[in-house]
Motif scaffolding. Structure first.
Motif, PDB file in Angstrom:
ATOM      1  N   ALA A 272      24.212  36.379  32.914  1.00 62.35           N
ATOM      2  CA  ALA A 272      25.466  36.474  33.665  1.00 62.35           C
ATOM      3  C   ALA A 272      26.525  37.212  32.855  1.00 62.35           C
ATOM      4  N   ARG A 273      26.507  36.995  31.541  1.00 60.62           N
ATOM      5  CA  ARG A 273      27.530  37.607  30.696  1.00 60.62           C
ATOM      6  C   ARG A 273      27.368  39.118  30.605  1.00 60.62           C
ATOM      7  N   VAL A 274      26.153  39.599  30.725  1.00 57.79           N
ATOM      8  CA  VAL A 274      25.934  41.051  30.740  1.00 57.79           C
ATOM      9  C   VAL A 274      26.665  41.680  31.929  1.00 57.79           C
ATOM     10  N   ILE A 275      26.525  41.058  33.084  1.00 52.44           N
ATOM     11  CA  ILE A 275      27.231  41.543  34.275  1.00 52.44           C
ATOM     12  C   ILE A 275      28.733  41.417  34.081  1.00 52.44           C
ATOM     13  N   ASN A 276      29.165  40.281  33.556  1.00 49.13           N
ATOM     14  CA  ASN A 276      30.592  40.026  33.403  1.00 49.13           C
ATOM     15  C   ASN A 276      31.248  41.047  32.471  1.00 49.13           C
ATOM     16  N   GLN A 277      30.553  41.413  31.409  1.00 46.72           N
ATOM     17  CA  GLN A 277      31.124  42.398  30.483  1.00 46.72           C
ATOM     18  C   GLN A 277      31.262  43.762  31.148  1.00 46.72           C
ATOM     19  N   ARG A 278      30.338  44.093  32.018  1.00 46.03           N
ATOM     20  CA  ARG A 278      30.427  45.355  32.750  1.00 46.03           C
ATOM     21  C   ARG A 278      31.616  45.349  33.714  1.00 46.03           C
ATOM     22  N   LEU A 279      31.949  44.159  34.223  1.00 45.97           N
ATOM     23  CA  LEU A 279      33.041  44.031  35.187  1.00 45.97           C
ATOM     24  C   LEU A 279      34.387  43.736  34.533  1.00 45.97           C
ATOM     25  N   MET A 280      34.392  43.427  33.229  1.00 48.47           N
ATOM     26  CA  MET A 280      35.628  42.958  32.601  1.00 48.47           C
ATOM     27  C   MET A 280      36.804  43.930  32.750  1.00 48.47           C
ATOM     28  N   PRO A 281      36.608  45.246  32.600  1.00 48.96           N
ATOM     29  CA  PRO A 281      37.752  46.131  32.838  1.00 48.96           C
ATOM     30  C   PRO A 281      38.317  45.999  34.252  1.00 48.96           C
ATOM     31  N   LEU A 282      37.458  45.789  35.239  1.00 46.81           N
ATOM     32  CA  LEU A 282      37.945  45.565  36.597  1.00 46.81           C
ATOM     33  C   LEU A 282      38.722  44.257  36.689  1.00 46.81           C
ATOM     34  N   HIS A 283      38.177  43.197  36.106  1.00 49.82           N
ATOM     35  CA  HIS A 283      38.845  41.895  36.134  1.00 49.82           C
ATOM     36  C   HIS A 283      40.292  42.009  35.667  1.00 49.82           C
ATOM     37  N   THR A 284      40.511  42.817  34.647  1.00 52.12           N
ATOM     38  CA  THR A 284      41.857  42.915  34.063  1.00 52.12           C
ATOM     39  C   THR A 284      42.678  44.039  34.683  1.00 52.12           C
ATOM     40  N   LYS A 285      42.084  45.209  34.873  1.00 50.58           N
ATOM     41  CA  LYS A 285      42.865  46.366  35.316  1.00 50.58           C
ATOM     42  C   LYS A 285      43.212  46.314  36.799  1.00 50.58           C
ATOM     43  N   LEU A 286      42.522  45.494  37.584  1.00 54.90           N
ATOM     44  CA  LEU A 286      42.927  45.337  38.983  1.00 54.90           C
ATOM     45  C   LEU A 286      44.284  44.647  39.101  1.00 54.90           C
ATOM     46  N   PHE A 287      44.833  44.233  37.946  1.00 56.62           N
ATOM     47  CA  PHE A 287      46.173  43.643  37.929  1.00 56.62           C
ATOM     48  C   PHE A 287      47.145  44.489  37.108  1.00 56.62           C
ATOM     49  N   VAL A 288      46.790  45.775  36.901  1.00 64.00           N
ATOM     50  CA  VAL A 288      47.688  46.668  36.166  1.00 64.00           C
ATOM     51  C   VAL A 288      48.980  46.875  36.948  1.00 64.00           C
ATOM     52  N   GLU A 289      48.925  46.739  38.259  1.00 65.27           N
ATOM     53  CA  GLU A 289      50.088  46.655  39.132  1.00 65.27           C
ATOM     54  C   GLU A 289      49.895  45.411  39.987  1.00 65.27           C
ATOM     55  N   PRO A 290      50.950  44.911  40.614  1.00 67.02           N
ATOM     56  CA  PRO A 290      50.816  43.643  41.348  1.00 67.02           C
ATOM     57  C   PRO A 290      49.707  43.678  42.396  1.00 67.02           C
ATOM     58  N   ASN A 291      48.894  42.628  42.409  1.00 66.93           N
ATOM     59  CA  ASN A 291      47.845  42.460  43.412  1.00 66.93           C
ATOM     60  C   ASN A 291      48.504  42.350  44.797  1.00 66.93           C
ATOM     61  N   PRO A 292      47.992  43.035  45.840  1.00 70.50           N
ATOM     62  CA  PRO A 292      46.716  43.755  45.917  1.00 70.50           C
ATOM     63  C   PRO A 292      46.818  45.277  45.822  1.00 70.50           C
ATOM     64  N   ILE A 293      47.856  45.815  45.161  1.00 65.95           N
ATOM     65  CA  ILE A 293      48.012  47.272  45.120  1.00 65.95           C
ATOM     66  C   ILE A 293      46.760  47.944  44.536  1.00 65.95           C
ATOM     67  N   PRO A 294      46.309  47.572  43.323  1.00 71.73           N
ATOM     68  CA  PRO A 294      45.151  48.284  42.763  1.00 71.73           C
ATOM     69  C   PRO A 294      43.851  48.042  43.526  1.00 71.73           C
ATOM     70  N   VAL A 295      43.611  46.811  43.985  1.00 69.90           N
ATOM     71  CA  VAL A 295      42.325  46.544  44.639  1.00 69.90           C
ATOM     72  C   VAL A 295      42.244  47.240  45.985  1.00 69.90           C
ATOM     73  N   LYS A 296      43.362  47.383  46.678  1.00 68.29           N
ATOM     74  CA  LYS A 296      43.331  48.148  47.933  1.00 68.29           C
ATOM     75  C   LYS A 296      43.025  49.614  47.666  1.00 68.29           C
ATOM     76  N   TRP A 297      43.621  50.157  46.604  1.00 64.91           N
ATOM     77  CA  TRP A 297      43.331  51.546  46.242  1.00 64.91           C
ATOM     78  C   TRP A 297      41.846  51.688  45.902  1.00 64.91           C
ATOM     79  N   ALA A 298      41.314  50.730  45.154  1.00 68.53           N
ATOM     80  CA  ALA A 298      39.902  50.778  44.767  1.00 68.53           C
ATOM     81  C   ALA A 298      38.986  50.680  45.980  1.00 68.53           C
ATOM     82  N   CYS A 299      39.344  49.845  46.944  1.00 74.23           N
ATOM     83  CA  CYS A 299      38.551  49.745  48.171  1.00 74.23           C
ATOM     84  C   CYS A 299      38.502  51.085  48.895  1.00 74.23           C
ATOM     85  N   LYS A 300      39.634  51.782  48.935  1.00 77.07           N
ATOM     86  CA  LYS A 300      39.655  53.102  49.571  1.00 77.07           C
ATOM     87  C   LYS A 300      38.822  54.101  48.769  1.00 77.07           C
TER      88      LYS A 300
END
Length: 292
Positions: free
Chosen positions: A229-257
């Motif tokens: 599980a940790r192998v997957i989590n490490q691959r996702l860790m930048p997403l976990h943190t950077k999806l909050f580089v601006e207030p949620n849900p601004i980055p995740v909506k952009w990523a969905c598009k």
């Protein structure tokens, strides 16, 4: 239905800011195919704060209709007035919704006794299972483990979404509740560690764009396969943190598009489009996760 990877689903909108039914269907189909455990409709990530009361209910019911029994749907039903939260919750009685996610009252900052009475009153007005939601960074209100322990004795309060990111809360809560009370992380970056300590899953922002990966990570964690599980989590860790580089849900909506999951990344004021400076940050995180 209240364990594993539960997505805090974005509410897709067209260029005029109206809810986009076709993009919502595409998102739901994506989560069904990816193994997501359940959908939270119109939570924080679903822009509950900028939908009207009528729209709020309509989006939940549209999500339920488009899901068509293929995936459980949980309704966001929080409010800072107890009467309003009760009214919204009662709207979904006998609707097919499997439960409600109810955030602590925001802005008015109730006492712990006020929190207890608030959630108890909501639970007494419905048979729907209730998930408590504690996110003090958003609400200015922290529901302490002792209050969660008291509320866990109310028969249809079955779970908590703990979004403080404070991992000491897991054991503190577990000591005060029965074994069948469900603990869900509300913080993607610490969710795997939360599950390692005895949590049962996560209500996830990251799952909007990495649904299959989050579902598999949670499946492995539930099976005790934490190294995998940790192998997957490490691959996702930048997403976990950077999806909050601006207030949620601004980055995740952009990523969905960016991934073609929705037609636009339209938000409603006071939320504004993602800045140009954040585009390479999110793009890099998506590439690190193997999604671009």
């Amino acid at each position: 239905m209240f364990t594993g990877s539960i997505v805090a689903l974005v509410t897709p909108m067209d260029e005029k800011g109206n809810v986009c039914r076709s993009s919502l269907k595409k998102l739901i189909d994506y989560h069904v195919a990816s193994g997501t455990s359940a959908i939270v409709s119109v939570g924080t990530t679903g822009e509950s704060a900028t939908l009207s009361h009528d729209e709020h209910g309509d989006v939940v019911m549209m999500t339920l209709e488009l899901a068509d029994g293929r995936i459980p749907v949980i309704a966001g039903t929080g409010a800072n007035a107890t009467s309003e939260a009760i009214s919204l919750t009662k709207r979904f009685n006998d609707s097919g919704i499997v439960g409600c996610l109810t955030v602590t009252p925001y802005y008015n900052r109730p006492t712990q006794e006020g929190l207890y009475q608030h959630f108890k009153a909501i639970a007494e007005n419905t048979d729907l299972p209730q998930i408590l939601y504690n996110v003090p960074s958003r609400t200015g209100c922290d529901m302490l483990p002792e209050t969660i322990g008291r509320l866990a004795k109310v028969k249809n309060i079955v779970a908590v979404k703990e979004a403080t990111g404070n991992l000491t809360r897991v054991n503190q809560i577990k000591e005060l509740v029965d074994n069948d009370f469900i603990l869900l992380s509300g913080d993607d970056a610490t969710a795997l560690d939360f599950m390692h300590l005895g949590g049962h899953g996560v209500i996830s922002v990251t799952a909007n764009v990495a649904a299959r990966e989050m579902a598999e990570m949670c499946r492995l964690a539930a099976a005790g396969q934490f190294d995998e599980a940790r192998v997957i989590n490490q691959r996702l860790m930048p997403l976990h943190t950077k999806l909050f580089v601006e207030p949620n849900p601004i980055p995740v909506k952009w990523a969905c598009k960016a991934l073609g999951l929705v037609a636009t990344d339209t938000l409603r004021l006071p939320m504004t489009p993602m800045t140009a400076e954040s585009v390479p940050v999110i793009t890099s995180a998506l590439k690190h996760a193997g999604l671009l």
